[in-house]
Scaffold this active site. Sequence first.
Site, PDB file in Angstrom:
ATOM      1  N   LYS A  35       0.819  -1.215   0.000  1.00 39.24           N
ATOM      2  CA  LYS A  35       0.000   0.000   0.000  1.00 39.24           C
ATOM      3  C   LYS A  35       0.854   1.267   0.000  1.00 39.24           C
ATOM      4  CE  LYS A  35      -0.731   0.443   5.009  1.00 39.24           C
ATOM      5  NZ  LYS A  35       0.040   1.691   5.137  1.00 39.24           N
ATOM      6  N   THR A  36       1.976   1.266   0.745  1.00 43.45           N
ATOM      7  CA  THR A  36       2.829   2.462   0.757  1.00 43.45           C
ATOM      8  C   THR A  36       3.413   2.716  -0.624  1.00 43.45           C
ATOM      9  OG1 THR A  36       3.383   2.019   3.079  1.00 43.45           O
ATOM     10  CG2 THR A  36       4.776   3.577   1.899  1.00 43.45           C
ATOM     11  N   ASP A 218      -3.779   7.601   4.276  1.00 46.47           N
ATOM     12  CA  ASP A 218      -3.261   6.266   4.582  1.00 46.47           C
ATOM     13  C   ASP A 218      -3.997   5.705   5.799  1.00 46.47           C
ATOM     14  OD1 ASP A 218      -1.680   4.017   4.512  1.00 46.47           O
ATOM     15  OD2 ASP A 218       0.066   4.965   5.437  1.00 46.47           O
ATOM     16  N   GLU A 219      -4.071   4.368   5.912  1.00 49.81           N
ATOM     17  CA  GLU A 219      -4.709   3.688   7.045  1.00 49.81           C
ATOM     18  C   GLU A 219      -6.112   4.241   7.317  1.00 49.81           C
ATOM     19  OE1 GLU A 219      -3.402   1.102   8.142  1.00 49.81           O
ATOM     20  OE2 GLU A 219      -1.218   1.227   8.226  1.00 49.81           O
ATOM     21  N   GLN A 249      -8.242  -5.128   8.760  1.00 48.74           N
ATOM     22  CA  GLN A 249      -7.228  -4.828   9.778  1.00 48.74           C
ATOM     23  C   GLN A 249      -7.651  -3.663  10.672  1.00 48.74           C
ATOM     24  OE1 GLN A 249      -2.893  -5.501   8.702  1.00 48.74           O
ATOM     25  NE2 GLN A 249      -3.689  -5.102   6.660  1.00 48.74           N
ATOM     26  N   ARG A 601       1.206 -11.611  10.153  1.00 48.96           N
ATOM     27  CA  ARG A 601       2.543 -11.086  10.505  1.00 48.96           C
ATOM     28  C   ARG A 601       3.632 -12.073  10.096  1.00 48.96           C
ATOM     29  NH1 ARG A 601       1.359  -6.736   9.758  1.00 48.96           N
ATOM     30  NH2 ARG A 601      -0.586  -7.719   9.129  1.00 48.96           N
TER      31      ARG A 601
END
Length: 757
Positions: A35-36, A218-219, A249, A601
């Site tokens: 995503k970044t 973002d987020e 998430q 993770r």
Amino acid sequence: MSLERQIERLNPPQREAVTAPGQTALVLAGAGSGKTRVLTHRIAWLIEVERAAPLEILAVTFTNKAAAEMRERIGQLVPLPPRGMWVGTFHGIAHRLLRAHWRDAGLSETFQILDSDDQQRLIKRLLKELGDETLKPAQVAAFINARKDEGQRARHVDTQGFADRAVLAELYRRYEAACERGGMVDFGELLLRSNELWVQQPVLRDHYRRRFRHILVDEFQDTNALQYAWLRNLAGPDTSLFAVGDDDQAIYGWRGAKVENMREFERQFPNVKVVRLEQNYRSTGTILAAANALIAHNRERLGKNLWSDAGSGEPIRLYAAYNEQDEARFVVEQIEAWTAAGNPRSEAAILYRSNAQSRAFEEALMVRRIKYRVYGGQRFFDRAEIRDALAYLRLIANPADDTAFERVINQPPRGIGDKTLDTLRGEARASGLPMWEVLTRLLQGGGLTGRTAAALGGFAQLIQSLRAACQGQPLMDQALMAIRDSGLKEHHAKDVDGRGEGRVENLDELVNAASLFVNEEEDLDELTAFLSHAALEAGDAQGEAGADCVQLMTLHSAKGLEFRQVFLVGVEEGLFPSQRSIDDPARLEEERRLCYVGLTRARERLCVSYAESRRIHGETRPAMASRFIEEIPAEHLTEVRLRGTVDRPMSTRPSGGFERGSYGHGGSRSDWSPGRRDGGRADLQPPPRRVSAWNDPPKAPDSDSGLWVGQRVRHGKFGEGVITDLEGQGPRTRVQVKFAGAGSKWLMLDMAGLTPA
């Protein structure tokens, strides 16, 4: 490399998001989907291809670290520094706006920002003015901050029928007035005041709408009500709003984040383009398949399915531990095998639902002298509520302990202020006596009057009664009484800052630690030995940041991180999902999202574990595997099994658990259902000691002692019990025995005098 070449290297959905025409877009970016990279390439695309001026771009993140990373990566993609572009956190950008438009915002030009400590000091003064000795500054600050996150001023707070809320609302009103007089704004005020700027100053708002033609967030799943309102007010009809987030998430509902903002986005903005980033570049196919199956049980989601072209990888290991000590032993043995094979400790992480769970793993790691670091938190015996409880126990053991005295004389708050404490200190210095002795003399001599005398007298009576009640009692009971009678547990149960539940769990875990403690110091009484043990455990094994050490953290702290090997522990009903969430569908879905975060993770190896019994309030109680394990398809799991041992008969397993060997061995699943809560028998016999079939060689029986895990033995003092663990060799061998009357005890084998029962 040119931007065109960079764009070609993106996968098709990433490229679709980056090159979307200037319209509002919602990018559903799955875990590990880049995503970044999409956000930074989107900004570079706007500048290089769409010919947007940098000053027309606003990019909003949630942390300063993320903002700095974004600036750096954008600088690598465009040939010239993108001067004039605003990249920052919600609060950082709001601060910049208020500095530029302080007069329009009704602020002084030199307004100051209150940090958390300053805020609580101010609230402490207001509480004193109001004469309220029951509320804590942290409680009031949490209330005020929560109201601001909802966009509410003091005048908006509904107090109808809530006496406590009326007091908090009055404190909020006084707090607002004090901040106004002093030219101060707190963290929440920055965003609230800047949102009011958009509403009350439409000319100014329209100016920024024309300037920021492109807004990127973002987020997005972590936005709260105020942040979303701020964005909606800033985004005009011609604004290109590019929101990136993952509803799967969304794990911060407890601190005000609203996952429903993502679902509302399509309804509140016209012609939204939705792009799903589903290719994962982190985890194996098996891990992703398990995560997909788990999260599919959530009904309120926008939907996506993660996949990887990196291969299936190995199955997820499932370990059913006898108890939490067995679970910790198993995990630490796996980490030892991992590092013995040449892998770094820092690539192994132990993830748990609540901070209280760390203690057993910290202890097991320290016994094996393995460096570890509690990421984003403190070691168990360093936590404030644990140190408070230990201070009470220290006073029980030794009233002359001035450090313990000062720590708890007003904890929980009982109206004893700094001035009174200074008086006691001065008298102690002048007389050369401990502060406890000074206090008792002042009370006996009538040197204290009024409310101060009543408060100090109550504290003295508490300590005296605790000392009398604890005399000759088992250590566990002493810990229980100290925590209960001091009011620490009740005090933290009332916390409204979102951390009270975790603090109460930590206090409960301290009782568990006391119940398991075995005094190996012949010249010390049990309490003194335990206090020494706690002080020593607070020491050596904690690794420094950046050092090669095992990572311990809560699942919330793990978000955004990744490790080659992950141990997801304590996956039991009532623990994960938490007891509070079981009957609340919205909370249960957030717990499932948290489990999804934990699974994703892991890059290469994932082990999920649960205990079949766990100590709660010092008592061993049966536990059952979490529904989240049931929701992972059997083909993705393999149970870590014993070699050459007989499994425990089905009839002795807690009902609602899993059949031994049902994963990956042709067995059938149990008839577990969320409605079953009977928990089964509490007096289970332990299974033979598990030797992992993962990467450990089988362990030979202890030929020196002739004892084995699962054997019934007799002790001269504690009576009959069952061996649940063995550690060490030769004269240093330690044995853990669960006694029928005395609970679980660790004993030095050469001193225990155990005989077969």
